[in-house]
Design an enzyme around this catalytic site. Structure first.
Site, PDB file in Angstrom:
ATOM      1  N   GLY A 173      -6.866   7.397  -0.284  1.00 36.43           N
ATOM      2  CA  GLY A 173      -8.247   7.076  -0.642  1.00 36.43           C
ATOM      3  C   GLY A 173      -8.572   5.601  -0.477  1.00 36.43           C
ATOM      4  O   GLY A 173      -9.737   5.212  -0.416  1.00 36.43           O
ATOM      5  N   GLY A 407     -36.283  11.317  26.594  1.00 34.88           N
ATOM      6  CA  GLY A 407     -36.256  10.970  25.170  1.00 34.88           C
ATOM      7  C   GLY A 407     -35.567   9.638  24.950  1.00 34.88           C
ATOM      8  O   GLY A 407     -35.899   8.893  24.020  1.00 34.88           O
ATOM      9  N   ALA A 408     -34.611   9.334  25.822  1.00 37.00           N
ATOM     10  CA  ALA A 408     -33.867   8.079  25.667  1.00 37.00           C
ATOM     11  C   ALA A 408     -34.796   6.875  25.836  1.00 37.00           C
ATOM     12  O   ALA A 408     -34.573   5.821  25.239  1.00 37.00           O
ATOM     13  CB  ALA A 408     -32.719   8.020  26.663  1.00 37.00           C
TER      14      ALA A 408
HETATM   15  C1  HXC Z   1       3.892   1.681  -6.459  1.00 33.24           C
HETATM   16  C2  HXC Z   1       4.637   1.031  -4.404  1.00 33.24           C
HETATM   17  C3  HXC Z   1       3.712   1.868  -3.768  1.00 33.24           C
HETATM   18  C4  HXC Z   1       2.834   2.626  -4.583  1.00 33.24           C
HETATM   19  C5  HXC Z   1       4.809   0.830  -2.268  1.00 33.24           C
HETATM   20  N1  HXC Z   1       5.303   0.414  -3.444  1.00 33.24           N
HETATM   21  N2  HXC Z   1       3.824   1.724  -2.445  1.00 33.24           N
HETATM   22  N3  HXC Z   1       4.720   0.940  -5.728  1.00 33.24           N
HETATM   23  N4  HXC Z   1       2.944   2.507  -5.923  1.00 33.24           N
HETATM   24  N5  HXC Z   1       1.887   3.395  -4.058  1.00 33.24           N
HETATM   25  C6  HXC Z   1       6.329  -0.571  -3.662  1.00 33.24           C
HETATM   26  C7  HXC Z   1       7.686  -0.101  -3.212  1.00 33.24           C
HETATM   27  O1  HXC Z   1       8.321   0.621  -4.242  1.00 33.24           O
HETATM   28  C8  HXC Z   1       8.404  -1.408  -2.944  1.00 33.24           C
HETATM   29  O2  HXC Z   1       8.812  -1.970  -4.157  1.00 33.24           O
HETATM   30  C9  HXC Z   1       7.303  -2.291  -2.416  1.00 33.24           C
HETATM   31  O3  HXC Z   1       6.070  -1.693  -2.839  1.00 33.24           O
HETATM   32  C10 HXC Z   1       7.289  -2.368  -0.922  1.00 33.24           C
HETATM   33  O4  HXC Z   1       7.325  -1.054  -0.407  1.00 33.24           O
HETATM   34  P1  HXC Z   1       8.376  -0.589   0.699  1.00 33.24           P
HETATM   35  O5  HXC Z   1       8.375   0.880   0.702  1.00 33.24           O
HETATM   36  O6  HXC Z   1       9.693  -1.265   0.471  1.00 33.24           O
HETATM   37  O7  HXC Z   1       7.754  -1.204   2.015  1.00 33.24           O
HETATM   38  P2  HXC Z   1       7.658  -0.580   3.452  1.00 33.24           P
HETATM   39  O8  HXC Z   1       9.005  -0.039   3.853  1.00 33.24           O
HETATM   40  O9  HXC Z   1       7.058  -1.610   4.294  1.00 33.24           O
HETATM   41  O10 HXC Z   1       6.697   0.658   3.324  1.00 33.24           O
HETATM   42  C11 HXC Z   1       5.331   0.458   2.962  1.00 33.24           C
HETATM   43  C12 HXC Z   1       4.659   1.815   2.662  1.00 33.24           C
HETATM   44  C13 HXC Z   1       5.466   2.655   1.688  1.00 33.24           C
HETATM   45  C14 HXC Z   1       4.529   2.574   4.005  1.00 33.24           C
HETATM   46  C15 HXC Z   1       3.253   1.490   2.172  1.00 33.24           C
HETATM   47  O11 HXC Z   1       5.813   1.821   0.573  1.00 33.24           O
HETATM   48  C16 HXC Z   1       4.732   3.847   1.188  1.00 33.24           C
HETATM   49  O12 HXC Z   1       4.638   4.856   1.907  1.00 33.24           O
HETATM   50  N6  HXC Z   1       4.209   3.743  -0.025  1.00 33.24           N
HETATM   51  C17 HXC Z   1       3.480   4.840  -0.634  1.00 33.24           C
HETATM   52  C18 HXC Z   1       2.114   4.909  -0.034  1.00 33.24           C
HETATM   53  C19 HXC Z   1       1.256   5.924  -0.739  1.00 33.24           C
HETATM   54  O13 HXC Z   1       1.507   7.130  -0.627  1.00 33.24           O
HETATM   55  N7  HXC Z   1       0.336   5.440  -1.561  1.00 33.24           N
HETATM   56  C20 HXC Z   1      -0.531   6.244  -2.279  1.00 33.24           C
HETATM   57  C21 HXC Z   1      -1.623   6.594  -1.306  1.00 33.24           C
HETATM   58  S1  HXC Z   1      -2.883   7.493  -2.109  1.00 33.24           S
HETATM   59  P3  HXC Z   1      10.164  -2.818  -4.288  1.00 33.24           P
HETATM   60  O14 HXC Z   1      10.205  -3.218  -5.711  1.00 33.24           O
HETATM   61  O15 HXC Z   1      11.279  -1.914  -3.877  1.00 33.24           O
HETATM   62  O16 HXC Z   1      10.017  -3.959  -3.343  1.00 33.24           O
HETATM   63  C22 HXC Z   1      -3.830   6.335  -2.685  1.00 33.24           C
HETATM   64  C23 HXC Z   1      -4.932   6.907  -3.443  1.00 33.24           C
HETATM   65  C24 HXC Z   1      -6.079   5.994  -3.519  1.00 33.24           C
HETATM   66  O17 HXC Z   1      -3.685   5.212  -2.516  1.00 33.24           O
HETATM   67  C25 HXC Z   1      -7.072   6.733  -4.306  1.00 33.24           C
HETATM   68  C26 HXC Z   1      -8.422   6.236  -4.101  1.00 33.24           C
HETATM   69  C27 HXC Z   1      -9.414   7.259  -4.542  1.00 33.24           C
END
Ligand code: HXC
Length: 513
Positions: A173, A407-408
């Site tokens: 989101g 129309g364009a």
């Molecule tokens: C808490 C998170 C996090 C999350 C990453 N981290 N995403 N912590 N909540 N959503 C933390 C990791 O634990 C890690 O902490 C640090 O951030 C860096 O992440 P890495 O995974 O080590 O980095 P990288 O390998 O570069 O990967 C990045 C990433 C991956 C692709 C973004 O972290 C990931 O897939 N995260 C989850 C993404 C996700 O599903 N988010 C929710 C989406 S839904 P440490 O302490 O180990 O360094 C959403 C809803 C929004 O956002 C709603 C709006 C209506």
């Protein structure tokens, strides 16, 4: 009691902690991936010494999953205000080195604060996005933070320019805040945007797709049309943001900055005299006209990789920002289709919301025929462009360089939908349709020989494939020589500078979405 020195030292220590964010290792990882840190990006973006940081010491309030033991000042986003070329802007930059730049409630509150300030003070908002999305440990509190941001994006829409740079992950989101803003810039290779990632897609639809293919910079700049600008790296992204801001007013009640130029307003360009070929079926590059007529040849194109049959972007005429919309005969003959209509409609609405006059250069054979277009809703999407031009109350200057058919013709900022000055080149062709198509319909099965048909086509061309019928009716105000284009457009913009018209009072219109 602590001494003064101790108190100052504590302040320095806390401030320093906030500045190092997630620490050396994570900063190095960020650099190794070709990304700058949030603070480095802001440092590059804003005029030297102008950044004022807010909420530097804010920490999250989460307690689940042991979060109460890990607090980092700033909490994954750097926010505040500063200047670009001396003009106030509000900024937030997500800090991927701190909890992956994820959105906690406290982190959202920091962003909300600058959004409210930007709207109240009437200054653009620039968001540098680099985040893992909702902070999972905070659950619905994080979602509430996103919703608050979305709400403020909508409230600020049309009030202040909002620009999103995607400089890392932006998934789920979280993509909807950038989507609600006016411009999305993506950095090649390091940024991506998608609602659901490759793993979810594999599980649900069994499709195999990489992150880059699914939501990389070129995907959104050339295929989906979600993004507007592409940068090769962080540095270029920042330069483009600064340049874009230079074309825009700070808010909907102010004017864009005037940039003085030495480019003469009456400069003529002989090259334009022969650019549009005599043969109406031969293409030419409309961007040559654009570059020739704007101040110093400086044109800032928006969405250059998407729906290339229409060109949109900003240039200046005698120092003043102008939005340019132009059919591109070098691509699909400049036809209007779904993508080009939507691309231009959104651009026209932005210009109108922010008092930016619009120059429209027309060379359009009509709307794209075919089932793909009809099933895709060309009727409603084409109507968006018609609606946008018709509702726009900013100065509208239109130049027909060659074809304006069907129309364009009406849609492309014709006199009938409120253009203030309508110009045409002598080789303009303004009619219901081209000669071949028209003759086939008017004389269906009535012309016996090929010679009769060719004669009829020639007679139609002679009668209709010119700008004079429209000029006789006053639908075109003036026929001009191509070499005079710059001076004629500047004259028209000068004449319309103080235009003030208002649409009837209403809550809002109902643009065909
Ligand atoms: C808490 C998170 C996090 C999350 C990453 N981290 N995403 N912590 N909540 N959503 C933390 C990791 O634990 C890690 O902490 C640090 O951030 C860096 O992440 P890495 O995974 O080590 O980095 P990288 O390998 O570069 O990967 C990045 C990433 C991956 C692709 C973004 O972290 C990931 O897939 N995260 C989850 C993404 C996700 O599903 N988010 C929710 C989406 S839904 P440490 O302490 O180990 O360094 C959403 C809803 C929004 O956002 C709603 C709006 C209506």
């Amino acid at each position: 009691m602590k001494s003064l020195e101790q108190k100052y030292a504590e302040f320095e220590k806390r401030s320093h902690h906030a500045e190092v964010g997630g620490g050396k290792e994570r900063i190095e990882k960020q650099h190794a991936e070709g990304k700058k840190t949030a603070r480095e990006r802001l440092n590059d973006l804003l005029d030297p010494g102008s950044f004022v940081e807010l909420d530097k010491l804010v920490v999250h309030r989460g307690t689940d999953f042991g979060m109460d033991k890990t607090k980092i000042a700033g909490d994954g986003v750097v926010t505040g205000y500063g200047k670009i070329e001396g003009r106030l802007v509000y900024v937030y930059a997500q800090d991927f080195t701190v909890f992956g730049g994820t959105l906690s409630r406290a982190n959202a509150d920091k962003i909300v604060k600058v959004m409210k300030l930007a709207t109240k003070m009437g200054a653009p908002l620039i968001g540098l996005n680099d985040s893992g999305g909702a902070r999972i440990q905070e659950g619905v509190q994080s979602l509430s933070g996103y919703a608050d941001i979305f709400m403020l994006n909508v409230r600020a829409s049309g009030v202040i320019p909002q620009i999103s740079a995607i400089m890392g992950p932006c998934a789920g989101g979280a993509v909807y805040s950038p989507a609600l803003t006016d411009f999305i810039l993506m950095v090649r290779d390091t940024s991506y945007m998608f609602v659901t990632g490759p793993d979810v897609i594999r599980a649900v639809t069994h499709e195999e797709v990489t992150k880059e293919e699914l939501g990389g910079a070129m995907t959104h700049n050339s295929k989906s049309g979600v993004a507007h600008l592409t940068a090769d790296d962080d540095e270029q992204a920042i330069m483009m943001l600064r340049e874009l801001i230079g074309f825009l007013p700070s808010n909907n009640l102010s004017e864009a900055p005037v940039v003085p130029t030495h480019d003469p307003i009456s400069r003529e360009d002989e090259h334009l005299q022969t650019l549009v070929p005599a043969d109406p079926n031969k293409p030419y590059d409309m961007s040559e006209i654009i570059h020739s007529i704007v101040d110093d040849g400086n044109f800032f194109e928006v969405q250059p990789h998407y729906a290339k049959n229409i060109i949109i972007g900003y240039g200046r005429f005698n120092g003043r920002t102008t939005g340019i919309v132009a059919n591109q005969p070098a691509h699909l003959a400049g036809v209007l289709d779904i993508d080009s209509s939507v691309k231009a409609a959104r651009f026209v609405r932005f210009c109108d919301a922010f008092n930016i006059p619009i120059v429209t250069l027309v060379d359009v054979p009509g709307f794209m025929p075919g089932t793909t277009q009809e099933y895709g809703g060309i009727i409603k999407h084409g109507a968006k462009l018609l609606y946008a031009f018709a509702e726009a109350t900013v100065p509208k200057i239109t130049l027909i360089t060659r074809k304006a058919y069907g129309g364009a013709y009406d849609v492309m900022a014709s006199k009938h939908i409120g253009a203030d000055v309508n110009l045409a080149y002598p080789m303009a062709e303004i009619a219901v349709m081209g000669a071949e198509g028209a003759i086939n319909i008017i004389y269906r099965n009535k012309l016996k020989t090929e010679e009769d048909r060719l004669n009829a086509v020639e007679a139609y061309r002679e009668a209709f494939a010119n700008p004079y019928r429209a000029a006789e009716l006053g639908y075109v105000d003036e026929i001009i020589l191509p070499k005079q284009t710059r001076s004629k457009i500047i004259q028209a913009l000068e004449m319309t500078k103080n235009k003030h018209v208002q649409n009837p009072m209403r809550k809002h219109g109902n643009i065909p979405l």
